[in-house]
Design an enzyme around this catalytic site. Structure first.
Site, PDB file in Angstrom:
ATOM      1  N   HIS A  57       1.013  -1.117   0.118  1.00 53.40           N
ATOM      2  CA  HIS A  57      -0.013  -0.023   0.071  1.00 53.40           C
ATOM      3  C   HIS A  57       0.898   1.233   0.030  1.00 53.40           C
ATOM      4  O   HIS A  57       1.950   1.085   0.270  1.00 53.40           O
ATOM      5  CB  HIS A  57      -1.038   0.085   1.175  1.00 53.40           C
ATOM      6  CG  HIS A  57      -0.261   0.088   2.490  1.00 53.40           C
ATOM      7  ND1 HIS A  57       0.493  -0.785   3.414  1.00 53.40           N
ATOM      8  CD2 HIS A  57      -0.007   1.378   3.284  1.00 53.40           C
ATOM      9  CE1 HIS A  57       0.772  -0.403   4.467  1.00 53.40           C
ATOM     10  NE2 HIS A  57       0.762   1.104   4.432  1.00 53.40           N
ATOM     11  N   CYS A  58       0.224   2.413  -0.329  1.00 53.05           N
ATOM     12  CA  CYS A  58       0.869   3.734  -0.261  1.00 53.05           C
ATOM     13  C   CYS A  58      -0.149   4.671   0.345  1.00 53.05           C
ATOM     14  O   CYS A  58      -1.266   4.169   1.126  1.00 53.05           O
ATOM     15  CB  CYS A  58       1.170   4.210  -1.793  1.00 53.05           C
ATOM     16  SG  CYS A  58       0.046   4.192  -2.949  1.00 53.05           S
ATOM     17  N   ARG A  59      -0.300   5.957   0.044  1.00 54.20           N
ATOM     18  CA  ARG A  59      -0.997   6.784   0.476  1.00 54.20           C
ATOM     19  C   ARG A  59      -2.704   6.734   0.000  1.00 54.20           C
ATOM     20  O   ARG A  59      -3.654   6.474   0.565  1.00 54.20           O
ATOM     21  CB  ARG A  59      -0.534   8.186   0.342  1.00 54.20           C
ATOM     22  CG  ARG A  59      -1.668   9.315   0.922  1.00 54.20           C
ATOM     23  CD  ARG A  59      -1.326  10.749   0.670  1.00 54.20           C
ATOM     24  NE  ARG A  59      -0.747  11.135  -0.632  1.00 54.20           N
ATOM     25  CZ  ARG A  59      -1.914  11.430  -1.324  1.00 54.20           C
ATOM     26  NH1 ARG A  59      -3.086  11.618  -1.067  1.00 54.20           N
ATOM     27  NH2 ARG A  59      -1.579  11.776  -2.738  1.00 54.20           N
TER      28      ARG A  59
END
Length: 170
Positions: free
Chosen positions: A58-60
């Site tokens: 995941h990321c933002r």
């Protein structure tokens, strides 16, 4: 192997069953906000993981993970997933997020603030004092264009040297 997209609820269930939550954002982003139990492995330093444990990347917002899905899949010996919508979707789903408001803003947000203020100052001074001040706005605009074309941002490098940003990196 292709990565499958999962919802925040599915990602949380996978983590509860032993999957690794891997945050691919930069260290300063991870320091400011992260999922409980997540590990930070910035995209530019990512190496293949040992073992066949499932991994949820995941990321933002999910854009970085989606754009790099093929590269991320190559790091997984077992099943790999992408958290659809990233940290923002996790937060919107009402799931817990560890926030550290004492950590400095992400470098790119600092760049945006500094560049915006310098451009506004250049325009205001150009109108109020002397037209030569418009050069400041032009210089910053040229720097942002260069950063977008090359991936190298001098302002980000300078801001990273400031005391509040060096503290976060340690």
């Amino acid at each position: 192997m292709a990565l499958r997209f999962v919802s925040p609820a599915q990602a949380r269930e996978l983590a509860a069953r032993g999957a690794r939550l891997v945050d691919i954002r930069e260290v300063n982003e991870f320091t400011r906000a992260r999922l409980p139990g997540s590990e930070n492995h910035p995209l530019d330093k990512l190496v293949p993981f040992d073992g066949a444990v499932p991994v949820v990347f995941h990321c933002r917002s999910g854009a970085r993970t989606a754009a790099n899905a093929q590269r991320l899949a190559a790091c997984c010996a077992g099943e790999g997933y992408v958290l659809d919508g990233g940290l923002e979707a996790w937060r919107k789903a009402g799931l817990p997020v560890i926030d550290n408001r004492a950590a400095p803003l992400e470098i790119m947000r600092q760049v945006q603030i500094a560049a915006g203020l310098l451009i506004l100052a250049g325009v205001a001074l150009g109108l109020a004092v002397a037209p030569a001040w418009f050069g400041l706005a032009g210089f910053v605009g040229a720097g942002l264009t260069f950063a977008g074309l090359t991936g190298w941002c001098g302002m980000a490098r300078l801001l990273a040297l400031l005391p509040w940003n060096r503290r976060a990196a340690t």
